[in-house]
Scaffold this motif. Structure first.
Motif, PDB file in Angstrom:
ATOM      1  N   HIS A  88       0.864  -1.188   0.000  1.00  0.00           N
ATOM      2  CA  HIS A  88       0.000   0.000   0.000  1.00  0.00           C
ATOM      3  C   HIS A  88       0.891   1.225   0.000  1.00  0.00           C
ATOM      4  CE1 HIS A  88      -3.414   2.604   0.962  1.00  0.00           C
ATOM      5  NE2 HIS A  88      -2.605   3.208   1.814  1.00  0.00           N
ATOM      6  N   HIS A  89       0.544   2.218  -0.833  1.00  0.00           N
ATOM      7  CA  HIS A  89       1.371   3.410  -0.955  1.00  0.00           C
ATOM      8  C   HIS A  89       0.505   4.668  -1.016  1.00  0.00           C
ATOM      9  CE1 HIS A  89       5.154   1.242  -1.706  1.00  0.00           C
ATOM     10  NE2 HIS A  89       4.377   0.366  -2.323  1.00  0.00           N
ATOM     11  N   GLY A  90       1.025   5.718  -0.440  1.00  0.00           N
ATOM     12  CA  GLY A  90       0.383   7.027  -0.480  1.00  0.00           C
ATOM     13  C   GLY A  90       1.410   8.077  -0.117  1.00  0.00           C
TER      14      GLY A  90
ATOM     15  N   ALA B 127       7.383   4.806  -5.509  1.00  0.00           N
ATOM     16  CA  ALA B 127       7.938   3.764  -4.640  1.00  0.00           C
ATOM     17  C   ALA B 127       7.249   2.416  -4.815  1.00  0.00           C
ATOM     18  CB  ALA B 127       7.828   4.202  -3.176  1.00  0.00           C
ATOM     19  N   VAL B 128       6.205   2.370  -5.619  1.00  0.00           N
ATOM     20  CA  VAL B 128       5.470   1.127  -5.838  1.00  0.00           C
ATOM     21  C   VAL B 128       6.380   0.106  -6.526  1.00  0.00           C
ATOM     22  CG1 VAL B 128       3.516   0.108  -7.055  1.00  0.00           C
ATOM     23  CG2 VAL B 128       3.279   2.351  -5.990  1.00  0.00           C
ATOM     24  N   PRO B 129       6.492  -1.114  -6.000  1.00  0.00           N
ATOM     25  CA  PRO B 129       7.359  -2.120  -6.626  1.00  0.00           C
ATOM     26  C   PRO B 129       6.743  -2.648  -7.922  1.00  0.00           C
ATOM     27  CG  PRO B 129       6.156  -3.107  -4.800  1.00  0.00           C
ATOM     28  CD  PRO B 129       5.836  -1.634  -4.778  1.00  0.00           C
ATOM     29  N   THR B 130       7.520  -2.664  -8.992  1.00  0.00           N
ATOM     30  CA  THR B 130       7.046  -3.185 -10.269  1.00  0.00           C
ATOM     31  C   THR B 130       8.039  -4.243 -10.765  1.00  0.00           C
ATOM     32  OG1 THR B 130       8.196  -1.469 -11.526  1.00  0.00           O
ATOM     33  CG2 THR B 130       5.933  -0.994 -10.847  1.00  0.00           C
ATOM     34  N   HIS B 131       7.595  -5.039 -11.734  1.00  0.00           N
ATOM     35  CA  HIS B 131       8.417  -6.144 -12.229  1.00  0.00           C
ATOM     36  C   HIS B 131       8.904  -5.947 -13.659  1.00  0.00           C
ATOM     37  CE1 HIS B 131       6.391  -8.017  -8.769  1.00  0.00           C
ATOM     38  NE2 HIS B 131       7.400  -8.852  -8.753  1.00  0.00           N
ATOM     39  N   SER B 132       8.456  -4.882 -14.323  1.00  0.00           N
ATOM     40  CA  SER B 132       8.898  -4.603 -15.685  1.00  0.00           C
ATOM     41  C   SER B 132       8.794  -3.107 -15.928  1.00  0.00           C
ATOM     42  CB  SER B 132       8.046  -5.384 -16.696  1.00  0.00           C
ATOM     43  OG  SER B 132       6.703  -4.928 -16.693  1.00  0.00           O
ATOM     44  N   PRO B 133       9.496  -2.579 -16.938  1.00  0.00           N
ATOM     45  CA  PRO B 133       9.459  -1.136 -17.204  1.00  0.00           C
ATOM     46  C   PRO B 133       8.060  -0.658 -17.577  1.00  0.00           C
ATOM     47  CG  PRO B 133      11.319  -2.168 -18.322  1.00  0.00           C
ATOM     48  CD  PRO B 133      10.447  -3.283 -17.827  1.00  0.00           C
TER      49      PRO B 133
END
Length: 297
Positions: A138-140, A167-173
């Protein structure tokens, strides 16, 4: 140039909640890794609303769900132990990976009434991460950079764009941003990705001299660099690098049709754990020939 215009198709999720389904579309299944895009509401809910409005526990594999609200509140519970309300300009990012279950409840709406309006997207995972361990974030606030310039109030939801990184974690561009635009304002559409799109949530915009209203996704060619607001508008900009073909069945996404079949069988047989705090009910697997021979073509 605009390569394609996709009009939302209204779908009922039950309980009076309608969504505008944008992706997948018959002639355009994905935009970068974005494989699903629903415009929720807007919907006014009176206090005491029926529980049929809720989305009961259901499963996912092979994707991350992205819940983002313009207004309202949704309570999320999942099988890795998360319990988190998402509110306007916050992000619930749930990575299903090898398998997760979750519910989405409108508890605030039932208690005091609410105005529900937002977007839920699914981001497919690269093949190397499709079976990653499920997780929730969760991000804000400062995790989601904001800016305000020349009539454009923006917020980055995920990825990197406009010289910022969420800051949200992602797995691809990828990039995903929310723009509130005053009439006459112009905003950049981030370059540098193979596939990009604009979704007009409210108001209307002009791109390449053409005007487009709410409920439209514009698939953009590489030469499109800006969008202008013909009137006050809420616009989502998104894109990223393509991951290759993905198959969808119900709430499952995978590069393998056989993996979809296994997930469906696991859910039907009760082998996927329900959220501890919300395990009294669930959405059954749809009655569908997917599980019956002959094998999918």
């Amino acid at each position: 140039m605009i390569e394609m215009v996709i009009e939302q198709r209204r779908r009922s999720l039950g309980g009076g909640l309608d969504v505008g389904r944008v992706l997948p579309f018959a002639r355009r299944r994905m935009v970068g890794p974005f494989v699903f895009f629903d415009h929720m509401g807007p919907l006014d809910v009176a206090a005491g609303a029926d529980r049929t409005l809720d989305v009961r526990p259901h499963p996912h594999i092979g994707l991350s769900t992205v819940t983002y609200l313009f207004s309202g509140e949704i309570m999320h519970r999942d099988s890795v132990g998360s319990q988190q309300a998402v509110r306007p300009r916050e992000v619930n990012w749930m990575t299903a990976g090898s398998g997760i279950t979750h519910s989405e409840r409108f508890e605030k709406a039932r208690a005091v009434g609410d105005h529900l309006h937002g977007i839920q997207a699914w981001v497919a995972l690269p093949e190397s991460a499709e079976e990653t361990a499920p997780s929730f974030a969760h991000h804000g606030g400062a995790d989601l950079p904001r800016w305000d310039d020349a009539g454009v109030r923006g917020q980055l939801i995920a990825g990197s764009a406009y010289g910022l990184t969420a800051a949200v974690p992602t797995h691809s561009p990828l990039f995903y941003a929310h723009l509130d635009m005053a009439a006459g304002a112009t905003a950049e559409v981030p370059p540098g990705h193979a596939e990009r799109a604009i979704y007009v949530a409210t108001g209307s915009v002009e791109v390449d001299g053409e005007r487009h209203g709410a409920g439209r996704m514009l698939i953009l060619g590489s030469d499109v660099s800006h969008v202008s607001a013909a009137e006050p508008a809420t616009v989502m900009v998104l894109g990223g690098e393509p991951l290759g073909e993905r198959f969808l069945y119900w709430n499952f996404v995978s590069s393998s049709k056989e993996r979809l079949r296994q997930a469906a069988e696991d859910w039907k047989a009760g082998r996927m754990k329900l959220p501890d705090a919300d395990d009294r009910e669930f959405i059954p697997l749809p009655d569908d020939p997917f599980l019956k021979p002959p094998a999918m073509s």
